[in-house]
Design a protein around this motif. Structure first.
Motif, PDB file in Angstrom:
ATOM      1  N   THR A  88       0.844  -1.197   0.000  1.00 48.87           N
ATOM      2  CA  THR A  88       0.000   0.000   0.000  1.00 48.87           C
ATOM      3  C   THR A  88       0.881   1.249   0.000  1.00 48.87           C
ATOM      4  O   THR A  88       1.882   1.319   0.721  1.00 48.87           O
ATOM      5  N   ALA A 106      -4.410   1.909  -2.606  1.00 48.79           N
ATOM      6  CA  ALA A 106      -4.592   0.758  -1.713  1.00 48.79           C
ATOM      7  C   ALA A 106      -5.511  -0.314  -2.268  1.00 48.79           C
ATOM      8  O   ALA A 106      -5.903  -1.219  -1.531  1.00 48.79           O
ATOM      9  N   THR A 109      -4.326  -4.395  -2.318  1.00 43.48           N
ATOM     10  CA  THR A 109      -2.954  -4.515  -1.820  1.00 43.48           C
ATOM     11  C   THR A 109      -2.865  -5.575  -0.715  1.00 43.48           C
ATOM     12  O   THR A 109      -3.877  -6.108  -0.253  1.00 43.48           O
TER      13      THR A 109
END
Length: 320
Positions: A88, A106, A109
């Motif tokens: 991330t 994100a 991830t």
């Protein structure tokens, strides 16, 4: 008394800070290892508490950075999952007061993909406390798995939760919908004044404490930046002033505060159950210690909590 192990579960995030570039059509980024739970694990280990970090670490360039940073701080990585997914990334812009505004990258991830099998392998027999929070508790598909892990851990360990609301990434309503359940799981709830406004808009800190006590949290601590912290133990309250410091930025300050609080309580043998032996004086001492740890974190760039040996120096002097 030597503190017992604290297990921290959650994400690692690559914090990319914008810096001046040599050309007007370029953007330079300085990447530091971050993520709320990772910051807390690092701070605990640097303070001298045995800290084990449960994370899903990617094998990419950021994942290798996280691993090196955590190992250098003395964090136990025996519970880390080698993840196939990418890390991330958060891009941070700082304002004139050192406050950071983040934009997150994100999607899909590594941090959010926890499975029941992965967490089912974790042995908590040596852990006095399990601490988690932030995005790990709200990002699917792993959020419900993390909640189940906390419920299973609660009979043998103190549970600490830091919501660390990220409204640009997750709708605050998702946090609000789960908060009562978290309080039912948690013995310690630590959050910021900004979190409070997002979770219970227009509610006074004192009223919020009463609501969260009624939902099950025994100790509630609300950090208020330059105004210090409000702590409430079963409705008994106290204010702790902030420590004066030369602020470079505030990134990781709340995470460091949480670590300082838990380290101090653990070092006095107060973690490991439902906090039944804790008194308001214990909370006051722990909060005073935590504000100092947070101030020293603010005196340097990025989420870089102090080592125990640095606690003797004035926060106003900054750190090398």
């Amino acid at each position: 008394m030597s503190p017992r192990q604290i297990t921290v579960l959650g994400e690692c995030v690559a914090d990319a800070f914008t810096e001046p570039a040599s050309a007007s059509n370029e953007l330079a980024l300085r990447v530091l290892p971050g993520g709320g739970p990772a910051n807390t694990a690092v701070a605990l280990a640097r303070l001298g508490t045995p800290a084990r970090f449960l994370a899903r670490l990617s094998g990419d360039v950021f994942g290798r950075l996280f691993r090196a940073h955590l190992e250098a701080s003395g964090v136990d990585l025996s519970g880390v999952v080698e993840a196939a997914e990418p890390s991330t990334l958060a891009v941070a812009e700082l304002d004139e007061q050192g406050q950071a505004a983040f934009s997150f990258h994100a999607q899909n991830t590594a941090d959010w993909q926890w499975t029941a099998e992965e967490l089912g392998r974790v042995d908590l027999s040596d852990s006095a406390c399990v601490h988690t929070g932030s995005l790990a508790l709200v990002r699917e598909p792993g959020a419900a798995v993390v909640e189940d892990f906390l419920a299973a851990a609660a009979p043998r360990a103190t549970i600490s939760i830091d919501p660390n609301v990220r409204p640009l990434l997750v709708d605050p309503e998702v946090y609000r919908a789960r908060l009562a359940h978290w309080c039912d799981l948690a013995d310690v709830l630590r959050l910021s004044e900004d979190d409070l406004e997002l979770l219970l808009p227009g509610t006074s800190p004192e009223r919020a404490c009463d609501i969260w006590h009624a939902a099950g949290a025994r100790l509630v601590v609300i950090t208020r930046g330059a105004d210090g912290a409000l702590a409430s133990l079963d409705g008994e309250r106290l204010q702790v002033p902030a420590v004066a410091t030369r602020v470079v930025d505030t990134v990781g300050a709340g995470d460091s505060f949480a670590a300082g609080l838990l380290h101090h309580l653990g070092a006095r043998g107060l973690l490991g159950g439902r906090l039944t032996e804790m008194r308001l004086d214990d909370v006051a001492e722990a909060c005073r210690f935590a504000t100092r740890v947070a101030a020293l974190t603010c005196s340097v760039a990025g989420p870089n909590p102090p080592w125990h040996s640095e606690l003797a120096q004035p926060a106003t002097a900054g750190r090398g």
